[in-house]
Each structure stands twice: as C-alpha cells, then as structure tokens.
Design an enzyme around this catalytic site. Structure first.
Site, mmCIF file in Angstrom:
data_model
loop_
_atom_site.group_PDB
_atom_site.id
_atom_site.type_symbol
_atom_site.label_atom_id
_atom_site.label_comp_id
_atom_site.label_asym_id
_atom_site.label_seq_id
_atom_site.Cartn_x
_atom_site.Cartn_y
_atom_site.Cartn_z
ATOM 1 N N ASP A 34 66.873 13.186 -11.741
ATOM 2 C CA ASP A 34 66.664 13.536 -10.326
ATOM 3 C C ASP A 34 67.916 13.210 -9.507
ATOM 4 O O ASP A 34 67.972 13.510 -8.305
ATOM 5 C CB ASP A 34 65.396 12.916 -9.744
ATOM 6 C CG ASP A 34 65.387 11.402 -9.797
ATOM 7 O OD1 ASP A 34 66.332 10.808 -10.348
ATOM 8 O OD2 ASP A 34 64.417 10.808 -9.271
ATOM 9 N N GLU A 103 60.360 5.627 -12.999
ATOM 10 C CA GLU A 103 60.978 4.341 -12.664
ATOM 11 C C GLU A 103 59.927 3.250 -12.490
ATOM 12 O O GLU A 103 58.989 3.416 -11.706
ATOM 13 C CB GLU A 103 61.801 4.493 -11.385
ATOM 14 C CG GLU A 103 62.926 5.506 -11.553
ATOM 15 C CD GLU A 103 63.763 5.690 -10.289
ATOM 16 O OE1 GLU A 103 63.537 4.971 -9.284
ATOM 17 O OE2 GLU A 103 64.653 6.564 -10.317
ATOM 18 N N GLU A 170 69.469 0.259 -15.382
ATOM 19 C CA GLU A 170 70.464 0.632 -14.363
ATOM 20 C C GLU A 170 70.840 -0.584 -13.513
ATOM 21 O O GLU A 170 69.967 -1.262 -12.950
ATOM 22 C CB GLU A 170 69.899 1.751 -13.473
ATOM 23 C CG GLU A 170 70.885 2.152 -12.379
ATOM 24 C CD GLU A 170 70.643 3.546 -11.815
ATOM 25 O OE1 GLU A 170 69.701 4.231 -12.237
ATOM 26 O OE2 GLU A 170 71.444 3.940 -10.934
HETATM 27 O O1 KIV Z 1 68.662 10.571 -12.295
HETATM 28 C C1 KIV Z 1 69.464 10.220 -13.160
HETATM 29 O O2 KIV Z 1 70.467 10.892 -13.410
HETATM 30 C C2 KIV Z 1 69.208 9.004 -13.883
HETATM 31 C C3 KIV Z 1 70.310 8.474 -14.734
HETATM 32 C C4 KIV Z 1 71.416 8.011 -13.891
HETATM 33 C C5 KIV Z 1 69.872 7.427 -15.659
HETATM 34 O O3 KIV Z 1 68.175 8.437 -13.766
#
Ligand code: KIV
Length: 246
Positions: A34, A103, A170
């Site tokens: 996203d 998440e 992250e």
């Molecule tokens: O949205 C995204 O690109 C992600 C990655 C950075 C892990 O969640």
C-alpha cells in the site's frame, strides 16, 4: 529458505512492467504494497489507499504472471473485524494476489486466523506500522523501550501461532529484530531493521530512484533512475524544439 539458511530479497511492485522486471531477476517475493499510495498515487501516507485501488494495481501486477509469490497489502481499515478481513482478503485474492499482508500482531490475531483458516497465505507486519502514522505522529523506530521490546516479541509469537508464513519487521531496532528472527520459525523480512533478519524488503522506487523527492534514511539507492530519465527527456525535448535546418 529459512531452513536452508538462504536470505530472502523481496521488493514491491505495483504494475505489469515492474512485476515482470523483478520476476526476470529472480526476486522470490513481490509485494503490491500500500506504499503505492505515496509512490504511485501521490497521497501523503498509506491511510488514503482504498480496496479498489489495491485491486486495480494487483490486477496489473498479476498480469505479469510472476513465478514469484505475489503478496498484497490489505489497506487501512479493511481488516477491522475477522469477517471484514476475510471478505477483503478474498477480494485481493480474486484480483490476483497469492498472499495478503496486514499490520499488527496480538490485536489482529483473530483476523489472521480467519484468513489462514480460509487457505489464504498470510504475511505479518510488525514494528513501525505505516497505517498508524497519523496516531503515532511520524515514522518512529520501535523496540528501544522495554515495553515495546516485550510487545514485539508477543506480537511475533501471536503471528506464528495464528499461521503467518513470514513477518515484515519495519523500523525495529537491529537487536530486537535479531532476537525475533532467532525466536520464530518463519522468515523475517527487515526494512530499516538491521542486517540480521532472514531477508530484506524494500520499496522498489527507493532502490532504483524513481521517487527522488523522498528516500528513507536506511536505503542506499542502487540507481538514480529519475536523474537519467530527466536527462533523456531534456535531450529529446531539445531535439524536438531545435529549429529545422532550411
Ligand atoms: O507497503 C509497503 O510497501 C510495505 C513494505 C515497505 C514492507 O509494507
């Protein structure tokens, strides 16, 4: 790959040509993240991304028919309850995703269980959670405080128990990322979390320099593609605008 001691190099892609390019290089996991909200659509953060936008980009990426596993992000508020999570995960799969990511850890354990029970592979995401950026007031490193450290370990265990096949970490302190990596049987993919995860994942635009207006501090771009594109465009423009020789 974790069992064989092989590192996983994963990248994002949001459309047909990039997915095809990444697949040609042998990248084993491609994420329609996203993050497309910022690097493709010009939104300020990922909370603006809708299901319809995710489906549109997943369809484009899936048309490349990658050999890589094609995972996709569940957008903000699309997994508030187990029923919503399952319904929306199914929509992303119908668009072409082979796995989904959302998440959180303990807080979404039931959502993860519902998705996995329906046979949809699930990738976790812990640490700095970009969909919480507004509540958190920025992108802050996680794991420095003892309470965060304990919560991250509990979240990782919850994801393993719920059936996740991997976990993105992250902006987790390298020491905590290493500890999680050593204590879970599934691969961890770090992003800004040090070198000791089982693999790394990056936003493709950060790696190749196609979103030059912002690059996270932890990324060392391998290419300044935007510079090369500007130079090529300027050169072509000059050729077009040059007065014809009479
Ligand atoms: O949205 C995204 O690109 C992600 C990655 C950075 C892990 O969640």
């Amino acid at each position: 790959m974790k069992a064989r001691g092989e590192r996983v190099a994963a990248l994002t892609a949001y459309d047909y040509p990039m997915t095809r390019l990444l697949d040609e290089t042998g990248i084993p996991l491609i994420l329609v993240g996203d993050s497309l909200g910022m690097v493709m659509l010009g939104y300020p953060d990922t909370t603006c991304v809708t299901m319809a936008e995710m489906e549109h980009h997943i369809r484009a990426a899936a048309r490349a028919k990658p050999r890589a596993l094609l995972a996709a992000d569940m957008p903000y508020r699309s997994y508030d309850t187990p029923a919503a999570a399952l319904e929306n995960a199914r929509r992303l799969v119908a668009a072409g995703a082979e796995a989904v990511k959302a998440e959180g850890g303990c807080a979404i354990r039931d959502q993860v269980r519902a998705i996995v029970a329906a046979g949809i592979p699930y990738l976790g995401h812990l640490g700095m959670l970009p969909q919480s950026v507004r509540e958190e007031g920025g992108y802050h490193i996680k794991g420095r405080k003892e309470a965060e450290h304990e919560a991250l370990l509990a979240d990782a265990r919850a994801l393993v128990e719920a059936g996740a096949f991997g976990i993105v970490l992250e902006l987790v302190t390298p020491a905590v990322a290493r500890e999680i990596t050593q204590n879970v049987p599934i691969p961890t993919l770090g992003i800004g979390s040090g070198a000791d995860c089982d693999g790394q994942i990056l936003v493709i635009n950060d790696l190749v320099g196609t979103f030059p207006w912002f690059t996270p501090r932890f990324v060392k771009p391998k290419l300044q593609a935007a510079e090369q594109m500007r130079a090529a465009i300027r050169q072509w423009r000059l050729e077009v605008e040059k007065p014809p020789v009479m």
